[in-house]
Design an enzyme around this catalytic site. Structure first.
Site, PDB file in Angstrom:
ATOM      1  N   GLY A  30      14.822  60.916 -31.733  1.00 42.93           N
ATOM      2  CA  GLY A  30      13.442  61.065 -32.203  1.00 42.93           C
ATOM      3  C   GLY A  30      13.328  61.314 -33.693  1.00 42.93           C
ATOM      4  O   GLY A  30      14.271  61.118 -34.443  1.00 42.93           O
ATOM      5  N   HIS A  33      12.353  56.832 -37.795  1.00 43.88           N
ATOM      6  CA  HIS A  33      12.185  56.293 -39.148  1.00 43.88           C
ATOM      7  C   HIS A  33      12.526  54.804 -39.128  1.00 43.88           C
ATOM      8  O   HIS A  33      12.775  54.218 -38.060  1.00 43.88           O
ATOM      9  CB  HIS A  33      13.043  57.065 -40.156  1.00 43.88           C
ATOM     10  CG  HIS A  33      14.495  57.157 -39.769  1.00 43.88           C
ATOM     11  ND1 HIS A  33      15.325  56.067 -39.736  1.00 43.88           N
ATOM     12  CD2 HIS A  33      15.250  58.206 -39.352  1.00 43.88           C
ATOM     13  CE1 HIS A  33      16.522  56.439 -39.363  1.00 43.88           C
ATOM     14  NE2 HIS A  33      16.510  57.744 -39.101  1.00 43.88           N
ATOM     15  N   HIS A  36      15.527  53.541 -37.020  1.00 44.59           N
ATOM     16  CA  HIS A  36      15.249  53.380 -35.586  1.00 44.59           C
ATOM     17  C   HIS A  36      14.372  52.148 -35.343  1.00 44.59           C
ATOM     18  O   HIS A  36      14.563  51.421 -34.369  1.00 44.59           O
ATOM     19  CB  HIS A  36      14.499  54.606 -35.056  1.00 44.59           C
ATOM     20  CG  HIS A  36      15.222  55.907 -35.221  1.00 44.59           C
ATOM     21  ND1 HIS A  36      14.810  56.884 -36.095  1.00 44.59           N
ATOM     22  CD2 HIS A  36      16.334  56.405 -34.618  1.00 44.59           C
ATOM     23  CE1 HIS A  36      15.607  57.923 -36.020  1.00 44.59           C
ATOM     24  NE2 HIS A  36      16.553  57.658 -35.134  1.00 44.59           N
ATOM     25  N   VAL A 175      19.924  50.921 -42.384  1.00 42.52           N
ATOM     26  CA  VAL A 175      18.715  50.752 -43.189  1.00 42.52           C
ATOM     27  C   VAL A 175      18.685  51.869 -44.226  1.00 42.52           C
ATOM     28  O   VAL A 175      18.940  53.035 -43.905  1.00 42.52           O
ATOM     29  CB  VAL A 175      17.448  50.813 -42.306  1.00 42.52           C
ATOM     30  CG1 VAL A 175      16.192  50.689 -43.151  1.00 42.52           C
ATOM     31  CG2 VAL A 175      17.498  49.715 -41.242  1.00 42.52           C
ATOM     32  N   ARG A 186      17.475  63.636 -40.706  1.00 38.26           N
ATOM     33  CA  ARG A 186      17.841  64.889 -41.381  1.00 38.26           C
ATOM     34  C   ARG A 186      17.445  64.908 -42.861  1.00 38.26           C
ATOM     35  O   ARG A 186      17.507  65.974 -43.487  1.00 38.26           O
ATOM     36  CB  ARG A 186      19.347  65.131 -41.256  1.00 38.26           C
ATOM     37  CG  ARG A 186      19.786  65.472 -39.836  1.00 38.26           C
ATOM     38  CD  ARG A 186      21.253  65.885 -39.789  1.00 38.26           C
ATOM     39  NE  ARG A 186      21.617  66.506 -38.531  1.00 38.26           N
ATOM     40  CZ  ARG A 186      22.197  65.884 -37.508  1.00 38.26           C
ATOM     41  NH1 ARG A 186      22.473  64.594 -37.595  1.00 38.26           N
ATOM     42  NH2 ARG A 186      22.512  66.529 -36.409  1.00 38.26           N
TER      43      ARG A 186
HETATM   44  P1  AMP Z   1      19.606  59.350 -33.978  1.00 41.75           P
HETATM   45  O1  AMP Z   1      18.176  59.523 -33.609  1.00 41.75           O
HETATM   46  O2  AMP Z   1      19.979  59.901 -35.315  1.00 41.75           O
HETATM   47  O3  AMP Z   1      20.557  59.765 -32.873  1.00 41.75           O
HETATM   48  O4  AMP Z   1      19.818  57.783 -34.133  1.00 41.75           O
HETATM   49  C1  AMP Z   1      19.503  56.904 -33.082  1.00 41.75           C
HETATM   50  C2  AMP Z   1      20.070  55.549 -33.400  1.00 41.75           C
HETATM   51  O5  AMP Z   1      19.495  55.090 -34.623  1.00 41.75           O
HETATM   52  C3  AMP Z   1      21.591  55.559 -33.610  1.00 41.75           C
HETATM   53  O6  AMP Z   1      22.134  54.388 -33.029  1.00 41.75           O
HETATM   54  C4  AMP Z   1      21.718  55.547 -35.093  1.00 41.75           C
HETATM   55  O7  AMP Z   1      22.920  54.980 -35.549  1.00 41.75           O
HETATM   56  C5  AMP Z   1      20.531  54.695 -35.487  1.00 41.75           C
HETATM   57  N1  AMP Z   1      20.185  54.946 -36.877  1.00 41.75           N
HETATM   58  C6  AMP Z   1      19.940  56.146 -37.459  1.00 41.75           C
HETATM   59  N2  AMP Z   1      19.715  55.995 -38.777  1.00 41.75           N
HETATM   60  C7  AMP Z   1      19.831  54.668 -39.038  1.00 41.75           C
HETATM   61  C8  AMP Z   1      19.724  53.864 -40.204  1.00 41.75           C
HETATM   62  N3  AMP Z   1      19.452  54.405 -41.392  1.00 41.75           N
HETATM   63  N4  AMP Z   1      19.910  52.532 -40.098  1.00 41.75           N
HETATM   64  C9  AMP Z   1      20.199  51.969 -38.889  1.00 41.75           C
HETATM   65  N5  AMP Z   1      20.306  52.672 -37.752  1.00 41.75           N
HETATM   66  C10 AMP Z   1      20.132  53.996 -37.812  1.00 41.75           C
END
Ligand code: AMP
Length: 281
Positions: A30, A33, A36, A175, A186
């Site tokens: 969640g 951004h 996601h 991204v 974060r």
């Molecule tokens: P998280 O919510 O941080 O667990 O991320 C969920 C998914 O989004 C994971 O597969 C992450 O690798 C992906 N993700 C997070 N930040 C980015 C980003 N800047 N670019 C591409 N994918 C991302």
């Protein structure tokens, strides 16, 4: 778009959908951004139905990590999913996911003795355990993961292969903000000053890439120059800067083939990671 909070309802829905449709699944914690959203767009383009899970998974946080401080905003996330034409949000509570505690956990035995696996003991067991549950509940045809968490991609491809999940893992490029900082939930926990200097992390990765491209073969010299740049430009504590083969995450004798240059640093209230994967012929 529908928001589902119980495992039972989600299972019923995916069971029905599976009869005629393909399901693309984007697991997230969640506070969505652009990173996601990019995963959602890939899922939308290649599947009949898109399911996004939003679950801050306590199992993958260590005792001194930021589980409580992890940013959450379900109403905002709902709006974003709506804009990306998501069909279902799976949004279970911790109690729903771990109602009776867990008598079985997934333990990852490879690709975790380095990088975040080394500095966050148990983290990837938590990731593999929750994804095993989510894969069973949602039964996706394709799962979209970001290369921002490249070690996660490496570990989960092992999980999918070893546990014979009938799904395709689709890695999606990181991204970034215009100044190069990798988008991350974060990032909101950075102070203004820290945010200003945070693009240095990506600059250090590019510095490494340039040095390797111009023939530098001394891994330690490359890492030292990255360390020097980060220490000069920021107040962050460096957790690690490492170079390994990718996706095996083995030490490299020579800087040749496909490799990951990865780092993690701690600012006052946010631990950030970043990486690039390059191929050297
Ligand atoms: P998280 O919510 O941080 O667990 O991320 C969920 C998914 O989004 C994971 O597969 C992450 O690798 C992906 N993700 C997070 N930040 C980015 C980003 N800047 N670019 C591409 N994918 C991302």
């Amino acid at each position: 778009m529908k928001l589902i909070t119980t495992i039972e309802e989600m299972r019923e829905i995916s069971k029905e959908l599976k009869k005629e449709k393909t399901i693309g699944f984007v697991p997230t914690m969640g506070f969505l951004h652009e990173g996601h959203r990019e995963l959602m767009r890939h899922a939308r383009a290649n599947n009949d139905v898109v399911v996004v899970s939003i679950f801050v998974n306590p199992l993958q946080f260590g005792p001194n990590e930021d589980f409580d401080a992890y940013p959450r905003d379900i109403e905002r996330d709902r709006g974003i999913c709506e804009m990306e034409a998501v069909d279902y949000i799976f949004y279970p509570s911790v109690e729903e996911m771990y109602r009776e505690g867990m008598s079985v956990n997934v333990h990852v035995t490879a690709r975790t003795n380095v990088l975040c696996g080394e500095s966050r003991p148990g983290h990837f067991d938590g990731v593999a355990t929750v994804l095993t549950k989510l894969f069973h509940i949602i039964a996706p045809d394709r799962v979209y993961l970001g290369m921002k968490d490249a070690q996660q991609v490496a570990v989960v491809s092992g999980l999918v292969a070893d546990f014979n999940f009938p799904l395709e893992l689709v890695p999606v490029d990181t991204v970034r903000e215009e100044d190069g900082l990798a988008k991350s939930s974060r990032n909101v926990n950075l102070t203004v000053e820290e945010r200003n200097v945070a693009p240095t992390l990506f600059k250090s990765l590019q510095l490494a890439k340039e040095r390797i491209a111009s023939g530098e073969q001394e891994k330690e010299a490359i890492i030292a120059s990255m360390r020097e740049l980060i220490e000069k430009e920021t107040s962050a504590d460096i957790d690690y800067i490492e170079i390994y083969s990718f996706p095996e995450l083995e030490p490299l004798e020579k800087l040749q083939g496909r490799m990951i240059i990865a780092l993690a640093v701690k600012f006052s209230k946010a631990r950030l990671i970043d990486n690039i994967v390059i191929t050297v012929h």
